[in-house]
Design a protein around this motif. Structure first.
Motif, mmCIF file in Angstrom:
data_model
loop_
_atom_site.group_PDB
_atom_site.id
_atom_site.type_symbol
_atom_site.label_atom_id
_atom_site.label_comp_id
_atom_site.label_asym_id
_atom_site.label_seq_id
_atom_site.Cartn_x
_atom_site.Cartn_y
_atom_site.Cartn_z
ATOM 1 N N PHE A 81 0.828 -1.205 0.000
ATOM 2 C CA PHE A 81 0.000 0.000 0.000
ATOM 3 C C PHE A 81 0.861 1.254 0.000
ATOM 4 N N ASN A 82 1.926 1.233 0.809
ATOM 5 C CA ASN A 82 2.813 2.400 0.862
ATOM 6 C C ASN A 82 3.509 2.614 -0.474
ATOM 7 N N LEU A 83 3.939 1.506 -1.094
ATOM 8 C CA LEU A 83 4.626 1.643 -2.377
ATOM 9 C C LEU A 83 3.690 2.210 -3.447
ATOM 10 N N MET A 84 2.417 1.816 -3.417
ATOM 11 C CA MET A 84 1.468 2.281 -4.430
ATOM 12 C C MET A 84 0.976 3.685 -4.168
ATOM 13 N N HIS A 85 0.935 4.110 -2.931
ATOM 14 C CA HIS A 85 0.305 5.375 -2.606
ATOM 15 C C HIS A 85 1.269 6.434 -2.095
ATOM 16 N N VAL A 86 2.534 6.144 -2.060
ATOM 17 C CA VAL A 86 3.502 7.140 -1.583
ATOM 18 C C VAL A 86 3.477 8.406 -2.437
ATOM 19 N N PRO A 87 3.500 8.328 -3.793
ATOM 20 C CA PRO A 87 3.439 9.574 -4.582
ATOM 21 C C PRO A 87 2.171 10.369 -4.301
ATOM 22 N N GLN A 88 1.019 9.662 -4.255
ATOM 23 C CA GLN A 88 -0.226 10.375 -3.991
ATOM 24 C C GLN A 88 -0.206 11.014 -2.612
ATOM 25 N N LEU A 89 0.333 10.274 -1.626
ATOM 26 C CA LEU A 89 0.423 10.831 -0.281
ATOM 27 C C LEU A 89 1.310 12.051 -0.242
ATOM 28 N N ALA A 90 2.420 12.011 -1.013
ATOM 29 C CA ALA A 90 3.313 13.173 -1.048
ATOM 30 C C ALA A 90 2.604 14.378 -1.647
ATOM 31 N N ASN A 91 1.820 14.154 -2.759
ATOM 32 C CA ASN A 91 1.081 15.249 -3.375
ATOM 33 C C ASN A 91 0.020 15.784 -2.413
ATOM 34 N N ASP A 92 -0.670 14.856 -1.721
ATOM 35 C CA ASP A 92 -1.675 15.291 -0.748
ATOM 36 C C ASP A 92 -1.039 16.105 0.369
ATOM 37 N N GLY A 118 -0.274 21.286 2.837
ATOM 38 C CA GLY A 118 0.601 22.356 3.303
ATOM 39 C C GLY A 118 0.191 23.706 2.739
ATOM 40 N N LEU A 119 -0.178 23.746 1.447
ATOM 41 C CA LEU A 119 -0.607 25.016 0.847
ATOM 42 C C LEU A 119 -1.899 25.513 1.499
ATOM 43 N N ILE A 120 -2.846 24.606 1.678
ATOM 44 C CA ILE A 120 -4.113 25.005 2.299
ATOM 45 C C ILE A 120 -3.886 25.488 3.732
ATOM 46 N N GLY A 149 -1.177 26.772 4.946
ATOM 47 C CA GLY A 149 -0.504 28.077 4.920
ATOM 48 C C GLY A 149 -1.477 29.204 4.652
ATOM 49 N N ALA A 150 -2.404 29.005 3.693
ATOM 50 C CA ALA A 150 -3.388 30.045 3.397
ATOM 51 C C ALA A 150 -4.282 30.316 4.601
ATOM 52 N N ILE A 151 -4.694 29.235 5.276
ATOM 53 C CA ILE A 151 -5.536 29.415 6.466
ATOM 54 C C ILE A 151 -4.784 30.186 7.543
ATOM 55 N N GLU A 152 -3.511 29.870 7.744
ATOM 56 C CA GLU A 152 -2.718 30.554 8.763
ATOM 57 C C GLU A 152 -2.560 32.036 8.420
ATOM 58 N N GLU A 153 -2.375 32.372 7.112
ATOM 59 C CA GLU A 153 -2.269 33.775 6.728
ATOM 60 C C GLU A 153 -3.565 34.523 6.998
ATOM 61 N N GLN A 154 -4.715 33.897 6.670
ATOM 62 C CA GLN A 154 -5.996 34.551 6.922
ATOM 63 C C GLN A 154 -6.233 34.754 8.411
ATOM 64 N N VAL A 155 -5.874 33.733 9.193
ATOM 65 C CA VAL A 155 -6.027 33.849 10.645
ATOM 66 C C VAL A 155 -5.175 34.987 11.186
ATOM 67 N N GLU A 156 -3.962 35.134 10.686
ATOM 68 C CA GLU A 156 -3.078 36.211 11.139
ATOM 69 C C GLU A 156 -3.653 37.580 10.775
ATOM 70 N N ALA A 157 -4.213 37.693 9.533
ATOM 71 C CA ALA A 157 -4.820 38.967 9.130
ATOM 72 C C ALA A 157 -6.012 39.298 10.012
ATOM 73 N N ASP A 158 -6.861 38.328 10.278
ATOM 74 C CA ASP A 158 -8.015 38.570 11.152
ATOM 75 C C ASP A 158 -7.580 38.966 12.553
ATOM 76 N N ARG A 159 -6.530 38.347 13.028
ATOM 77 C CA ARG A 159 -6.037 38.695 14.365
ATOM 78 C C ARG A 159 -5.555 40.139 14.421
ATOM 79 N N GLN A 160 -4.841 40.567 13.377
ATOM 80 C CA GLN A 160 -4.344 41.941 13.336
ATOM 81 C C GLN A 160 -5.499 42.937 13.296
ATOM 82 N N ASN A 161 -6.537 42.648 12.463
ATOM 83 C CA ASN A 161 -7.701 43.529 12.392
ATOM 84 C C ASN A 161 -8.404 43.615 13.741
ATOM 85 N N THR A 162 -8.528 42.488 14.396
ATOM 86 C CA THR A 162 -9.172 42.470 15.718
ATOM 87 C C THR A 162 -8.402 43.333 16.711
ATOM 88 N N GLU A 163 -7.079 43.250 16.691
ATOM 89 C CA GLU A 163 -6.268 44.060 17.598
ATOM 90 C C GLU A 163 -6.441 45.544 17.302
#
Length: 429
Positions: free
Chosen positions: A274-285, A290-292, A294-308
């Motif tokens: 299973f690992n051999l067959m799904h390692v590439p897909q797992l890496a892409n996932d 990671g991208l998602i 990161g975007a959520i963390e940036e939005q959270v940081e912006a909202d925090r700054q506005n709140t302050e």
């Protein structure tokens, strides 16, 4: 020529005699050292200072005869060399020493040894074959030697759960030669035996005693007759059925363990595939995750700054309002004209002071008049009218009926009023 032949014959005879005369000396040295080195933990004080080299150790004692060789079939490390002896008080005691994997054991002298009863070897349950009928051949080659055994006795023990230990034994024929002993007999081994012992009786044993053991069991047919029975009786069909059931249960447990092992191995193999067959897909996932993230963390940081920023603005506005309110309150408090009210308060205070002074003057006059009252008559003169009045009032009170409650209340109020009045006359507040 004849002289030469005689000379050669004399040399050959002398050499032969020398060889045969040195054999006992060499055998004694070898066997003694072997016994001492095998019992180093139980050595006598003098023996601790002796040293031996490889030429002093006898690898294996000579058998009685070439036909007496026994092919060992048991685990000799599960056998014991056993000594039965009497101590100084005539009490029978026992001492056991384990054989090593080569079948050698040596018995040292017990500290309370007085005389020997027997020396022999005991085959423990782990070294016994399965229940059944066997030809048992035993050979013990003593490397200390020089003993004569009076009898050979084969015994057995079986511990029954929640019951006494069962014992069984019988004398058997044997062969011996200078401490070596050979036993060949047939035996019916019952199931659940604790041990089978082969004991050689003698009274003149000299310790230490040691040697090598070999034991061979040869399976006989179920219908064969045997010389020696064992504790618990013969091996019956019921015993066979019980052993079969036990072996079947053990086999089932073993098969279950094997099946579990195979299942675990298949699961591990599947995980690897299973690992051999799904390692590439797992890496892409993982990359997309990671991208998602990161975007959520940036939005959270912006909202925090506005709140302050909102909180800071609210704090600034609140501070301004509080300062304005304080300023208006100060103006209202300090700008109000209360001069007329203060003048009226002063007039009231002056009037109260004048009233207190006038009341004090009146009370002083009353107190002075009371102080001037003198009682010049005797106490009896005052008491007679008081007693007469008291008697009259008591009769009047007794004949008043239900009017007593009114009299009592009036009297209590009067007394209280008098006390309060006197207190005020005396300057009380």
């Amino acid at each position: 020529m004849m002289k030469t032949r005689k000379l050669l014959c004399m040399i050959l005879v002398a050499a032969t005699i020398s060889c045969f005369s040195s054999i006992p000396s060499f055998a004694f040295s070898a066997t003694a050292s072997n016994a001492l080195t095998a019992t180093s933990s139980n050595a006598l004080p003098m023996e601790e200072y002796l040293q031996f080299d490889e030429f002093d150790i006898l690898e294996r004692p000579a058998l009685l005869m070439s036909s007496d060789d026994v092919v060992n079939t048991v685990d000799l490390s599960k056998c014991r060399l056993q000594l039965g002896y009497y101590d100084m008080s005539g009490v029978l005691k026992f001492k056991n020493v384990n054989f090593n994997s080569s079948g050698y054991a040596s018995m040292s002298l017990p500290s309370d040894f007085a005389s020997s009863r027997y020396i022999g070897f005991v085959i423990m349950s782990d070294a016994l074959p399965p229940a059944g009928k066997y030809n048992m051949s035993c050979h013990f080659g003593s490397n200390t030697g020089g003993f004569t055994y009076s009898r050979c006795y084969v015994n057995s023990r079986k511990q029954v759960g929640n019951a006494d230990t069962q014992l069984s034994g019988k004398d058997v024929s044997f062969s011996q030669s200078s401490g070596d002993v050979y036993v060949n007999t047939t035996i019916d081994i019952n199931s659940g035996l604790e041990s089978v012992g082969v004991l050689m009786y003698l009274t003149d044993l000299v310790l230490p005693y040691g040697g090598y053991l070999s034991v061979q069991f040869t399976k006989l047919s179920p219908g064969a007759s045997t010389d020696v029975g064992t504790a618990g009786g013969s091996y019956t069909p019921e015993d066979a059925a019980s052993d079969t059931a036990l072996n079947t249960s053990k086999m089932a447990d073993t098969l279950e363990e094997i099946a579990q092992t195979i299942s675990n191995q298949l699961e591990a193999l599947w995980n690897q595939m299973f690992n051999l067959m799904h390692v590439p897909q797992l890496a892409n996932d993982d990359k997309n995750t990671g991208l998602i993230t990161g975007a959520i963390e940036e939005q959270v940081e912006a909202d925090r700054q506005n709140t302050e920023d909102i909180i800071a603005a609210e704090e600034s506005n609140t501070t301004t309002i509080i300062n304005n309110n304080n300023e208006n309150t100060e103006k209202i408090t300090n700008g109000y004209d209360n001069s007329a009210l203060n003048a009226e308060n002063d007039k009231l205070n002056n009037s109260l002071t004048e009233y207190d002074n006038a009341e004090k003057q009146v009370m002083d006059k009353v107190n002075h008049a009371l102080d001037d009252i003198n009682f010049n008559q005797s106490l009896d003169n005052y008491m007679q009218p008081i007693l007469l009045c008291s008697t009259f009032m008591q009769r009047l009170y007794d004949n008043s009926g239900g009017f007593k409650d009114v009299i009592n209340l009036t009297l209590i109020v009067s007394i209280a009023s008098i006390v309060v009045g006197i207190y005020r006359f005396k300057g009380g507040d």
